[in-house]
Design a protein around this motif. Structure first.
Motif, PDB file in Angstrom:
ATOM      1  N   ASN A   1       0.802  -1.225   0.000  1.00 38.41           N
ATOM      2  CA  ASN A   1       0.000   0.000   0.000  1.00 38.41           C
ATOM      3  C   ASN A   1       0.831   1.271   0.000  1.00 38.41           C
ATOM      4  O   ASN A   1       0.281   2.366   0.045  1.00 38.41           O
ATOM      5  N   ASP A   2       2.124   1.119   0.023  1.00 39.36           N
ATOM      6  CA  ASP A   2       3.026   2.265   0.114  1.00 39.36           C
ATOM      7  C   ASP A   2       2.700   3.128   1.336  1.00 39.36           C
ATOM      8  O   ASP A   2       2.886   4.345   1.327  1.00 39.36           O
ATOM      9  N   THR A   3       2.186   2.497   2.336  1.00 40.13           N
ATOM     10  CA  THR A   3       1.888   3.236   3.558  1.00 40.13           C
ATOM     11  C   THR A   3       1.867   2.229   4.707  1.00 40.13           C
ATOM     12  O   THR A   3       1.472   1.078   4.516  1.00 40.13           O
ATOM     13  N   PRO A   4       2.314   2.641   5.871  1.00 39.42           N
ATOM     14  CA  PRO A   4       2.401   1.647   6.950  1.00 39.42           C
ATOM     15  C   PRO A   4       1.039   1.201   7.454  1.00 39.42           C
ATOM     16  O   PRO A   4       0.034   1.889   7.308  1.00 39.42           O
ATOM     17  N   HIS A   5       1.040   0.036   8.030  1.00 36.33           N
ATOM     18  CA  HIS A   5      -0.120  -0.475   8.764  1.00 36.33           C
ATOM     19  C   HIS A   5      -0.196   0.277  10.084  1.00 36.33           C
ATOM     20  O   HIS A   5       0.797   0.838  10.538  1.00 36.33           O
ATOM     21  N   ASP A   6      -1.361   0.290  10.687  1.00 33.39           N
ATOM     22  CA  ASP A   6      -1.508   0.938  11.997  1.00 33.39           C
ATOM     23  C   ASP A   6      -0.481   0.425  13.008  1.00 33.39           C
ATOM     24  O   ASP A   6       0.010   1.173  13.841  1.00 33.39           O
ATOM     25  N   PHE A   7      -0.194  -0.869  12.917  1.00 33.38           N
ATOM     26  CA  PHE A   7       0.683  -1.476  13.929  1.00 33.38           C
ATOM     27  C   PHE A   7       2.138  -1.056  13.792  1.00 33.38           C
ATOM     28  O   PHE A   7       2.906  -1.212  14.725  1.00 33.38           O
ATOM     29  N   ASN A   8       2.552  -0.614  12.610  1.00 36.32           N
ATOM     30  CA  ASN A   8       3.957  -0.217  12.482  1.00 36.32           C
ATOM     31  C   ASN A   8       4.113   1.264  12.151  1.00 36.32           C
ATOM     32  O   ASN A   8       5.180   1.698  11.752  1.00 36.32           O
ATOM     33  N   LYS A   9       3.060   2.025  12.374  1.00 42.42           N
ATOM     34  CA  LYS A   9       3.157   3.414  11.943  1.00 42.42           C
ATOM     35  C   LYS A   9       4.152   4.214  12.797  1.00 42.42           C
ATOM     36  O   LYS A   9       4.660   5.240  12.344  1.00 42.42           O
ATOM     37  N   ALA A  10       4.437   3.740  14.005  1.00 50.98           N
ATOM     38  CA  ALA A  10       5.418   4.472  14.822  1.00 50.98           C
ATOM     39  C   ALA A  10       6.846   4.024  14.533  1.00 50.98           C
ATOM     40  O   ALA A  10       7.807   4.663  14.962  1.00 50.98           O
ATOM     41  N   MET A  11       6.991   2.915  13.805  1.00 47.03           N
ATOM     42  CA  MET A  11       8.341   2.334  13.620  1.00 47.03           C
ATOM     43  C   MET A  11       9.035   2.945  12.404  1.00 47.03           C
ATOM     44  O   MET A  11       9.572   2.245  11.560  1.00 47.03           O
ATOM     45  N   THR A  12       9.020   4.226  12.368  1.00 51.36           N
ATOM     46  CA  THR A  12       9.551   4.909  11.190  1.00 51.36           C
ATOM     47  C   THR A  12      11.033   5.178  11.334  1.00 51.36           C
ATOM     48  O   THR A  12      11.597   5.139  12.438  1.00 51.36           O
ATOM     49  N   LEU A  13      11.612   5.500  10.199  1.00 43.95           N
ATOM     50  CA  LEU A  13      13.025   5.869  10.193  1.00 43.95           C
ATOM     51  C   LEU A  13      13.214   7.299  10.686  1.00 43.95           C
ATOM     52  O   LEU A  13      14.245   7.634  11.259  1.00 43.95           O
ATOM     53  N   ASP A  14      12.195   8.133  10.503  1.00 47.58           N
ATOM     54  CA  ASP A  14      12.391   9.541  10.882  1.00 47.58           C
ATOM     55  C   ASP A  14      12.065   9.819  12.348  1.00 47.58           C
ATOM     56  O   ASP A  14      12.132  10.943  12.795  1.00 47.58           O
ATOM     57  N   ARG A  15      11.707   8.776  13.105  1.00 48.20           N
ATOM     58  CA  ARG A  15      11.386   9.024  14.506  1.00 48.20           C
ATOM     59  C   ARG A  15      12.597   9.540  15.285  1.00 48.20           C
ATOM     60  O   ARG A  15      12.467  10.221  16.296  1.00 48.20           O
ATOM     61  N   PHE A  16      13.782   9.193  14.791  1.00 49.86           N
ATOM     62  CA  PHE A  16      14.986   9.642  15.499  1.00 49.86           C
ATOM     63  C   PHE A  16      15.162  11.148  15.336  1.00 49.86           C
ATOM     64  O   PHE A  16      15.707  11.817  16.200  1.00 49.86           O
ATOM     65  N   ALA A  17      14.670  11.680  14.215  1.00 46.25           N
ATOM     66  CA  ALA A  17      14.749  13.119  13.995  1.00 46.25           C
ATOM     67  C   ALA A  17      13.662  13.856  14.772  1.00 46.25           C
ATOM     68  O   ALA A  17      13.897  14.930  15.299  1.00 46.25           O
ATOM     69  N   THR A  18      12.495  13.236  14.881  1.00 49.00           N
ATOM     70  CA  THR A  18      11.396  13.954  15.527  1.00 49.00           C
ATOM     71  C   THR A  18      11.366  13.740  17.030  1.00 49.00           C
ATOM     72  O   THR A  18      10.680  14.458  17.747  1.00 49.00           O
ATOM     73  N   GLY A  19      12.110  12.744  17.488  1.00 41.55           N
ATOM     74  CA  GLY A  19      12.113  12.478  18.927  1.00 41.55           C
ATOM     75  C   GLY A  19      11.037  11.507  19.373  1.00 41.55           C
ATOM     76  O   GLY A  19      10.907  11.241  20.561  1.00 41.55           O
TER      77      GLY A  19
END
Lengths: 1011, 418, 92, 203
Positions: free
Chosen positions: B385-403
């Motif tokens: 779907n080119d978009t995360p599932h609800d269950f992995n939506k927090a497991m992003t690569l950019d979370r380290f930048a956003t905190g």
């Protein structure tokens, strides 16, 4: 225990010979039955001497099994040794040295070795092929139902739940040259390196030196080879820098030539002498490593090749020569190499009737064959055993000629009770492989030999496929000399290689399985312990498990306690045949330590019980103990949790009362607590002020001499790391305190910044935690007590020592540092004392405080006092908390850069929804708010429940405010003061309605600090 | 699809097992696939399976440099649990656990998932408070958890060290009864067989050597068996993530560390469930074959060697005996090292990447095995779907930048501490 | 056991040291000039190579120096060691 | 206000556990390891600030006639012994209760010396005897062989999980082991256990 009253005659013992001591008969029991062996026997040799053929049962089909080998590779003869806490399941009978009173029992059978119900598996074996369990047991009533039964049937020996009474230890050593293996090549290597003056360690797995020479009848310089061994041993013993460790197995090669070796110090005794370790695990750091680890003989794969009485040919010679045991009366010998002839000749000479000698190779000449023929043995070439008979022991076998294309000629039945088989020898490349050494295939011996290796290990003799004695000796001499030379030692004249009387051998011709009857009930085993047959390997191949890793995992080939020492190569060769590819293409699995299994306790060594991890005691520890302290461990320190009066037991109510008493004393009178455990770091240097300013989030440059300040440190990612007070003792001299838990980390961090990040800063940091005992005196009467205790000249008035002031003083003649700081929120002083005088000063304060009702207090009271004040600890600072979260955002200096500042404005960190530190009180004024409870809006919401925060710390009762209090984190908590939420604890079905309040319950103005 | 069942087993037994077919085919790579999954480990195979099963995408190849299942799925301690606290993790792992509960039947392959219970021991009041917080959170999330006191633990495991000689006394524990173990190799094989039957090509001995790019898209994968065109690419190569990602020009918040695990000689049943020691890193269970399977902490330095060192072995065993002194004479048979993708907050990354059609599944630290079905499930969703599932939506690569870190341990950006 | 040649103490067991990570990471020297991206890169991102890796080890139970080590992560072989400011090349 | 002027005797961290006598397995030759605590030692850590190593060394040499040792070494003059602890860091020890700290402070502070009193922070056990080396080798990974660790060699290393200083004194088998005071009981118990098979005499 009564032994040997009717000890069975040693029916299979030769009248003379062997290394056994016939003057030292040893009684032992197997499965409760009394036998007798001799000193020098193994359990296996003693059982064979007594005509015992069945020793164990196989893993899957529970087939009766006897002794296959005479060494560590034994897959079959596994027993439970000893009893009670010393019980050792899965012990290889071939490696157990006999001692008087030895008790062993067979395992993995019920009800008895002779009659095992699980042998029914053998009948069902056509269903129980490799991987059958992956294909079934998925339906009703579920895997757990079947699993329970499978687990009970699996396993091998039984463990124990009793504690092992023995002690274990480690030993560290360094050497120039380590030689693994005390056979001819290893001895020769050690001799040369030792003569050069190198520090040499030779480790030998068995109880004596000589290796295969103990099991053969060879000569060196025209004398029995064991004479050369004795001479060499004596010469080595005379060398100061050579250490020979027998009963020691080099089990693993690790990085940088560190070799792990297990010395079985007392396993040959009934129990270790007092204070002696049972086993000692050596860490040997070697300059050069010489692997003289020998080779392991391979069985041949033919029908019924697992029957008790089918043995490795080399093992048969070991039993004949080393133990003076004839494993049978009538033997058939079958081999794909000259060892068959050698064995047959030795058997005949020992008086065993050799019924037939079978050579699987095509007809051809050979010195060994000629000898056998000359000795009158019945030799058949291009022939083999195709099926062996006899459930509890071989009674006979079918022999047949081989047509070379997978077919057999006419079969003929030959009665026998022993089949000695040899499939050739595989060099023990295990240690070589541990260090990433490659294995190269050698077609000449049909085995892997050591190839290139990074660590510079040198394999010699049989360990690199040179099976001749002369080769082994010259190999060893050369390697020993070269290793010593590489370590910087001068080498003397190279001695001539000793002369041996070897007979030229004809080349081996590999035969991985012997064709046999098509009857599907006849099994041909590759892995004896785990019952992997050639059919299993064919099935795995058919189903696509065509890599050696898949084969091993799918069929369990080589996964038994022997780790496939006798089966791996054959299994891989059969897979290669099935794939139609050469063996080296198919590959081999890489070996991992340990070479042979090692007891967990040997690895753990002395780090057992209370010595699992060192505990740390403060200078006043003994005083606390004498005054009823109940200790609790905190960051390795033993700290008083609270104090009991003499004669009072440790009940919860008593504990609660003790803690309340201690809290009340501090709030109303005065208390004394040991705070020695806080980290103390001495910081000196011209750039000390600048340094502190960078590592603390708040400003430190303006701190005057003689003053202390609370500081917070962040991690580089902006999260709060640690806190404490730092005092300026002089112009360029500071004393930092840290939390107990983070003391070591903070020091290492400071060193990091000074050595790596800011090498331009000239600052020296040193831990002085242990130099200073520390105690905090707190309470309204603290100043009076301190004044009374202080020596003449030490003024402690509010003027002389104001809030956050620091002075030097003297108590009881002891020079002390006094800090006017407080964790409890009361008028407080921290007293730092050179540790050896800690108790003196503590006692002086107690004495001075007696008129004021001074009370020593522990961690529990300290915890309540700090919660009452809203001071945070690691219960709050859990590694996810920002300064803002705990209401200290304003402390961060905006005028300077400090560690972690670059991260502070990340979106998530400034999200207003973040949980913030708040105080919590029960709405009903009495219900406790347990730590670990979760804050929610409505306790009746079904899962998943939105979570607003959690309770971090809880005081079941604040004696000061008269009800339970807690600290927690609540989303938008600072905006919710006065609101109510629920603290829920579903694990205990609790929910408490709580009111959100300021996180400070006592003296929020801090007036008590300043009196 | 050849059904595995007790009947097919009997039928084949009577026929001498001659008719079993390959568990998965050995196809030649096609010129182009809609989706290429790099990595034939548990996660890669599960991703391919769920791409086919849940999203109908069957023109899929799984590229494996060696033999499938040879990486961490075959080198772990087989523990399955979902005792997570933070929202970013908790629902994902619980979903994964639910998939485990039906996995054998779903795959028609017995992965021997055994819910023997996972017990974490606590050794201080502070640790018990932390367990309470974790367990309460689990319960509020609808996940099972039980908080045990010392007596409860003693009832369950009477032979642990409850003596005065225990350096770290047992205060209690947190039990997840639905946790347990599974047969790790079977998981890889079962997913491989399942994916294969749905049309996925599993291509072994096919090492990725580079990416062909057109602007911000990957157009093909260069391999030791030639270049293979692709629509989308999912990368699931834990342990080697940084190396493969570097070929695509990505740098990641990941370090590779070696984690050792061990198995003892087989014994009759001695340890029923999974137990972890709370005063040191140690966990143990007993396999169906009888071997005690145990593990501990990292070796603490970056490594690609799949080979550990002796001090860690010794410490792991000392931890084990501190908890279970009766195991002293149990012998360790085999040890191995797995390469852990240690992320900077201890949680995985299942995410889109800066490259349009490249998706990343990485950073599993110690915990990848239990996530296998869940990871495949949400990664397949993310790719499809080119978009995360609800269950992995927090497991992003950019979370380290956003905190928006998912730091269960509160250890910060020090991967070796997770 | 990896033997780490401490420039002060000589070769010692790695167990005496604490691993302190990637030595190629340079903390932004001028915080005022550093962007959020610079900090982000410094704190979180690693090259994580297979092969020679420049790293720090703290001689925690020894002389307390941070030692710079060039070590092959695929073999654990130490190729060079020195002080934090040193430039290391394989072969010492 | 108290009138005390002189400090009381120093209390050892081992005061409660030290039982003089023979322990472990005593063979006919008697104990092969002897343990004693070196008490009342004054031990001052001396650091040199950046670029002052020579100056600090000269000041110490002038005052004590003692050269500050290089890495892994110790030097002794009279009753003062200097041990190398780390880069630009030494420990100066004396058994004579004296004014070592103030003297060092006044001598070196002007030239870049940094002085920290550690007299109470460390417990020092002297271990000697034929099996002293083997007893220590049960835990430390350093090479204690005389070829590698000769007289006056000093190492900071690990022993029984503790960070320790091992100082090889005169003779063939005399070592001083310094450990953090708080761990003294652990060190003592571990040494007694390790030396048990050789027999340990506590003096």
């Amino acid at each position: 225990m009564i032994f040997g009253r009717v000890a069975i005659e040693q029916s299979h013992r030769l009248p003379t010979g062997g290394e056994i001591d016939r003057l030292a008969p040893l009684p032992f029991r197997f499965d409760g039955k009394a036998y007798r062996g001799y000193a020098g026997d193994t359990l296996a040799s003693a059982l064979l001497a007594n005509g015992v053929t069945v020793v164990g049962r196989s893993f899957k089909y529970h087939r009766p099994r006897g002794v296959l080998s005479a060494g560590p590779e034994e897959p079959n003869a596994l027993v439970e040794l000893r009893g009670g806490g010393r019980k050792e399941p899965n012990s290889r009978a071939t490696m157990i040295e006999l001692f008087a009173g030895l008790e062993a029992t067979s395992q993995h059978r019920w009800p008895s070795l002779a009659l095992d119900i699980m042998e029914l598996n053998d009948l069902a074996s056509r269903f129980l092929v490799a991987g059958f369990y992956y294909k079934t047991f998925m339906g009703f009533p579920g895997w757990r139902f079947y699993e329970k039964r499978i687990r009970a049937a699996a396993g091998m020996g039984s463990g124990t739940v009793e504690w092992d009474p023995d002690r274990y230890e480690h030993m560290n050593t360094h050497c120039d040259v380590l030689v693994a293996g005390g056979g001819p090549s290893g001895l020769a290597a050690a001799l040369m390196a030792g003569r050069a003056g190198a520090r040499v360690i030779l480790v030998e797995e068995t109880d004596g030196l000589g290796g295969r020479l103990r099991s053969e009848r060879e000569t060196i310089d025209d004398k029995p080879a064991m004479g050369w061994v004795a001479k060499t041993r004596a010469e080595l013993a005379d060398m100061d820098e050579v250490r020979v460790l027998t009963r020691t197995t080099a089990f693993g090669c690790y990085d940088d030539n560190m070799v792990g070796a297990l010395e079985r110090v007392a396993d040959h005794l009934a129990a270790p002498p007092e204070h002696m370790a049972r086993q000692r695990l050596w860490h040997i750091r070697a300059g050069r490593v010489i692997l003289a680890t020998g080779a392991i003989e391979r069985p041949l794969v033919f029908g019924g090749n697992d029957r008790p009485g089918v043995m490795l040919a080399g093992a048969v010679r070991s039993y004949l020569h080393r133990f003076a045991v004839t494993p049978g009366k009538r033997a058939v010998v079958v081999a794909n190499n000259d060892d068959g002839y050698r064995t047959a000749l030795d058997l005949a000479r020992a008086g065993v009737e050799v019924m037939q000698v079978l050579d699987t190779r095509p007809a051809g000449a050979g010195a060994w064959r000629e000898r056998a023929v000359a000795a009158g043995l019945d030799v058949m070439q291009r022939a083999a055993v195709v099926n062996a008979y006899g459930r509890m022991g071989v009674v006979g076998c079918d022999v047949a000629t081989l047509d070379g294309h997978g077919g057999v000629g006419d079969t003929r039945y030959v009665p026998c009770d022993l089949i000695a088989a040899s499939g050739g020898w595989s060099p023990s490349v295990h240690l070589h492989s541990h260090g990433d050494g490659k294995a190269d295939w050698d077609d000449g011996i049909a085995a892997f030999v050591p190839g290139a290796n990074r660590l510079g290990h040198v394999s010699v003799g049989a360990a690199r496929g040179r099976f001749g004695l002369a080769e082994a000796l010259s190999d060893g001499l050369k390697a020993g000399a070269e290793a010593a030379k590489a370590c910087g030692f001068a080498i003397g004249a190279h001695p001539d290689t000793p002369i041996t009387d070897e007979i030229a051998t004809a080349p081996l011709k590999a035969i991985w399985s012997i064709p046999g009857p098509t009857d599907r009930t006849v099994k041909r085993f590759v892995d004896l312990q785990d019952d992997v047959t050639i059919d299993d390997i064919a099935l795995a191949h058919r189903e696509g498990f065509v890599s050696v890793e898949h084969l091993k995992r799918y069929t369990t080939l080589g996964m038994g306690t022997d780790q496939g020492k006798t089966s791996n190569i054959t299994g891989h060769a059969l897979l290669a045949e099935a794939r139609g590819q050469p063996i080296p293409t198919v590959g081999t699995t890489r070996f991992r330590p340990p070479y042979t299994p090692v007891a967990m306790a040997a690895f753990a060594g002395a780090e057992r019980g209370l010595h699992f991890s060192p505990v740390r005691r403060s200078a006043m520890h003994d005083w606390h103990a004498e005054h009823g302290a109940v200790f609790v461990e905190a960051g390795a320190w033993l700290r008083p949790q609270y104090y009991l009066r003499p004669g009072v037991t440790k009940a919860k109510a008593v504990m609660d009362r003790a803690i309340e008493t201690e809290v009340r004393a501090v709030r109303s009178k005065v208390g004394l607590v040991d705070v020695s455990t806080l980290g103390k770091i001495d910081i000196q240097g011209p750039d000390a002020a600048e340094f502190l300013n960078r590592v603390y989030a708040n400003g430190f440059k303006a701190l005057p001499v003689g003053k202390a300040r609370y500081g917070l440190m962040l991690r580089e990612d902006g999260i709060v790391d640690d806190d404490g007070t730092t005092s300026r003792l002089g112009d360029t001299h500071y004393l930092m305190t840290t939390t107990t838990a983070h003391a070591a980390k903070v020091l290492a961090d400071l060193e990091w910044y000074l050595q790596v990040v800011w090498p331009d800063l000239d600052v020296r940091v040193t831990s002085v935690t242990e130099q200073w005992a520390a105690m905090a005196l707190a309470g309204p009467k603290a100043r009076e007590v301190l004044a009374a205790a202080a020596d003449h000249g030490t003024a402690v008035s509010n003027d002389a020592l104001p809030y956050l002031g620091v002075i030097n003083g003297s108590i009881a003649g002891v020079p002390v540092r006094l800090f006017r700081i407080s964790f409890s929120g009361e008028l407080g002083y921290e007293v730092n004392v050179p540790a050896d005088w800690g108790t003196s000063v503590w006692e002086a304060l107690i004495a001075a405080g007696e008129p004021h009702g001074i009370t020593p207090y522990g961690m529990e009271a300290m915890g309540i006092l700090r919660i009452e004040k809203g001071h945070v600890t690691h219960a709050e600072l859990d590694g996810r908390i920002t300064l803002d979260d705990v209401g200290m955002g304003r402390m961060a200096s905006s005028k300077k850069w400090f560690v972690g500042r670059g991260m502070l404005d990340k979106p998530a960190f400034i999200d207003p929804e973040r949980p913030k530190l708040v105080g919590l009180v029960p709405v009903d004024g009495k219900t406790r708010i347990p730590a670990g409870a979760i804050l929610v809006a409505d306790p009746a919401t079904p899962p998943p429940v939105p979570k607003l925060g959690h309770v971090a710390s809880s005081a079941y009762l604040s004696p000061t405010v008269g009800h339970p209090i807690a600290l927690g984190f609540l989303a938008r908590g600072r905006d919710r003061l006065g609101e109510t939420v629920w603290a829920v604890f579903p694990l205990r079905n609790l929910s408490v309605q709580v009111k959100v309040v300021e996180p400070c319950f006592v003296d929020p103005e801090g007036s008590r600090l300043h009196v | 699809m050849a059904e595995y069942s007790v009947f097919s087993l009997i039928r084949n037994a009577l026929g001498g097992h001659k008719d079993w077919i390959r568990a998965w085919r050995d196809p030649e790579p096609k010129k182009h696939y809609d989706v290429i999954v790099i990595g034939g480990g548990g996660h890669g195979l599960a991703t391919a399976y769920y791409l086919a099963r849940n999203h109908g995408i069957t023109n899929v190849a799984v590229l494996e440099k060696g033999w499938i299942g040879g990486g961490n799925v075959g080198r772990n301690t087989t523990i399955v649990r979902s005792n997570y606290m933070l929202d970013g993790n908790a629902h994902f792992y619980e979903h994964s656990l639910k998939l485990w509960e039906g996995l054998s039947r779903d795959l028609n392959y017995n992965v021997m998932f055994s819910q023997r219970g996972v017990l974490n021991l606590g050794h201080s009041d502070g640790q018990m408070d932390a367990y309470a917080r974790r367990g309460n959170t689990m319960r509020l999330n609808g996940v099972d958890a039980e908080l045990l006191d010392r007596k409860d633990v003693q009832r369950l495991y009477p032979h642990l060290d409850f003596s005065a000689a225990a350096r770290f006394p047992i205060y209690g524990g947190l039990l997840q009864a639905r946790g347990g173990t599974a047969r790790h190799d079977a998981v890889a094989w079962g997913f491989a067989r399942g994916a294969d039957r749905l049309g996925v090509d599993i291509i072994q001995n096919c090492e990725v050597t580079g990416f062909e790019r057109d602007g911000n898209r990957v157009t093909g994968i260069q391999t030791t068996r030639g270049t293979i065109g692709c629509g989308r690419v999912g990368m699931a190569v834990a342990g080697n993530t940084s190396r493969v990602a570097a070929m695509a020009g990505l740098r990641l918040p990941i370090e590779s560390h070696v984690l050792q695990a061990f198995v003892s000689e087989p014994l009759k049943p001695l340890v029923d469930g999974v137990i972890t020691y709370g005063a040191g890193h140690f966990y143990i269970s007993q396999s169906d074959k009888g071997g005690l399977v145990l593990g501990g902490d990292l070796d603490f330095y970056n490594s690609y060697a799949q080979r550990g060192n002796l001090p860690t072995v010794e410490h792991v065993m000392a931890c084990g005996l501190a908890m279970m002194p009766y195991l002293g004479r149990v012998r360790i048979l085999r040890g191995w090292g797995g390469l852990m993708d240690m992320s900077m907050d201890g949680s995985p990354i299942i995410s889109k990447t800066p490259i349009d059609n490249l998706y990343l599944n990485a950073g599993w630290c110690y915990g990848g095995f239990k996530a296998t079905p869940g990871s495949g499930y949400v990664f397949a969703h993310t790719i499809a779907n080119d978009t995360p599932h609800d269950f992995n939506k927090a497991m992003t690569l950019d979370r380290f930048a956003t905190g928006h870190l998912i730091d269960e341990g509160g250890k910060g950006p020090t991967p070796k501490l997770h | 056991m990896i033997r780490i040649p401490c420039p002060h103490c000589g070769p010692r067991d790695h167990a005496e040291f604490s691993y302190a990570g990637d030595a190629t990471k340079i903390r932004p020297a001028d915080p005022d000039a550093a962007t959020a991206a610079d900090w982000h890169d410094y704190v979180y991102f690693r090259d994580n190579p297979r092969g020679p890796h420049m790293e720090y080890w703290h001689h925690t139970q020894g002389c307390r120096a941070y030692v710079k080590v060039l070590r092959d992560t695929s073999t654990h072989e130490v190729l060079a060691a020195g002080m934090p400011g040193d430039t290391l090349e394989a072969g010492r | 206000m108290s009138e005390s002027t002189t400090p009381p005797p120093r209390r050892s961290a081992l005061a409660n556990v030290w039982h003089p006598g023979d322990h472990g397995r005593i063979g006919f030759t008697g104990p092969q390891v002897t343990l004693r605590e070196r008490r009342d030692i004054t031990a001052i850590q001396l650091d040199a600030q950046r670029g002052t190593t020579d100056g600090v060394g000269k000041a110490v040499a002038a005052a004590f006639g003692l050269g500050l040792p290089g890495p892994g070494r110790a030097t002794t003059t009279g009753d003062v012994r200097a041990l190398w602890l780390g880069p630009d860091r030494w420990l100066l020890q004396t058994a004579t209760p004296a004014d070592l700290e103030p003297r060092l402070r006044s001598l070196t502070e002007g030239v870049g010396g940094v002085v920290v009193d550690q007299s109470h922070g460390r417990t020092i056990l002297r271990i000697e005897g034929a099996k002293a080396r083997d007893t220590l080798a049960k835990s430390t990974g350093i090479d204690l062989h005389p070829r590698a660790f000769a007289e006056n060699a000093v190492a900071q290393t690990s022993l029984f999980q503790l960070a320790v200083t091992i100082d090889r004194r005169r003779g063939t088998s005399i070592f001083d082991v310094h450990a953090m005071r708080g761990f003294a009981v652990h060190l003592y118990e571990a040494l007694l256990d390790a030396g048990g098979e050789y027999g340990v005499r506590l003096v």
